[in-house]
Design an enzyme around this catalytic site. Structure first.
Site, PDB file in Angstrom:
ATOM      1  N   HIS A  16       0.824  -1.211   0.000  1.00  0.00           N
ATOM      2  CA  HIS A  16       0.000   0.000   0.000  1.00  0.00           C
ATOM      3  C   HIS A  16       0.857   1.260   0.000  1.00  0.00           C
ATOM      4  O   HIS A  16       0.366   2.341  -0.301  1.00  0.00           O
ATOM      5  CB  HIS A  16      -0.931   0.007   1.216  1.00  0.00           C
ATOM      6  CG  HIS A  16      -2.128  -0.873   1.058  1.00  0.00           C
ATOM      7  ND1 HIS A  16      -2.044  -2.244   0.938  1.00  0.00           N
ATOM      8  CD2 HIS A  16      -3.455  -0.572   1.001  1.00  0.00           C
ATOM      9  CE1 HIS A  16      -3.257  -2.755   0.808  1.00  0.00           C
ATOM     10  NE2 HIS A  16      -4.130  -1.764   0.841  1.00  0.00           N
ATOM     11  N   SER A  17       2.122   1.104   0.338  1.00  0.00           N
ATOM     12  CA  SER A  17       3.044   2.234   0.364  1.00  0.00           C
ATOM     13  C   SER A  17       4.087   2.084  -0.736  1.00  0.00           C
ATOM     14  O   SER A  17       4.778   1.060  -0.821  1.00  0.00           O
ATOM     15  CB  SER A  17       3.753   2.312   1.725  1.00  0.00           C
ATOM     16  OG  SER A  17       4.861   3.176   1.676  1.00  0.00           O
TER      17      SER A  17
END
Length: 243
Positions: A16-17
């Site tokens: 997600h990052s």
């Protein structure tokens, strides 16, 4: 399969990052310098989340024909990766494996397996080995001369031959030298253990926590393993080029 003899399995890190995915590639690259490692992190606008387009592009970039292993950080990342795989041609979908494994440990183990020329099944097994106890590894991580899978060592079997050396490099058997050691161990078709654990398993070797001055016993149940044991002992005694 010798390192560099054929295109390798690709690895895609989905997070997600964006920074985490890039960082994981950077970390794995220290132990698998020529493996095909691709980051697919964050949304299209560099926010927190996942991107169908980024993951699709990463899978395409990672696949040289030997397949792709995809590792994800959270459940929704897995869903996005599965959607990206479903949009591939049917002939390509079977080459993409989305593996349920710890992103860091599993990703590093998969990268090293790809680096040493493991096929798709071997790289998947290496990633999944992050879930297994590290005192004994029974996973296909390399191939013997016939092309069949050579499995890890059963540490409960008595050793027929052994040699003990002392680690001399200042940081001991940390990630980079451990990967170098495993790469060499994986070129041999004989079973070898290091202090009772499989010499071809990166996670098992790193779990030993071998520091400078540690005693390292290389052993095998195969009497023909002396050349392999001596080669590995020489590598350990070389200090891996570290001061």
């Amino acid at each position: 399969m010798a390192v560099g003899s054929a295109p390798r399995v690709g690895i895609v890190f989905v997070s997600h990052s964006e920074k985490i995915a890039i960082g994981l590639v950077e970390l794995a690259r220290q132990m698998a310098p020529t493996a095909r490692l691709i980051a697919a992190g964050g949304t299209d606008s560099a926010g927190i989340g996942t991107s169908f387009e980024k993951i699709s592009d990463a899978i395409t970039e990672a696949d040289t024909g030997n397949g792709v292993v995809v590792l994800c950080d959270l459940g929704s990342a897995i869903l996005t990766a599965e959607t990206a795989r479903d949009f591939l041609e049917a002939s390509e979908q079977h080459r993409v494996r989305i593996v349920d494994a710890p992103l860091v440990e599993g990703g590093v183990a998969a990268a090293v397996a790809a680096e040493i020329g493991g096929d798709l099944d071997a790289v998947v097994a290496a990633a999944q080995s992050a879930f297994q106890p590290t005192s004994k590894t029974m996973l296909p991580t390399r191939h013997d001369e016939t092309g069949d899978d050579a499995f890890g060592v059963d540490a409960s079997l008595p050793a027929a031959i052994s040699r003990t050396v002392i680690l001399i490099n200042k940081d001991g058997l940390h990630a980079r030298p451990a990967a170098e050691f495993v790469n060499l161990a994986s070129t041999f078709s004989v079973p070898i253990t290091v202090n009772g654990t499989d010499a071809s398993s990166l996670l098992s070797i790193m779990s030993l926590g071998l520091a400078r001055g540690s005693s390292v016993q290389l052993a095998s149940t195969d009497l023909s393993a002396w050349p392999a044991i001596n080669a590995l002992a020489d590598l350990l005694q070389s200090g891996f080029g570290e001061d």
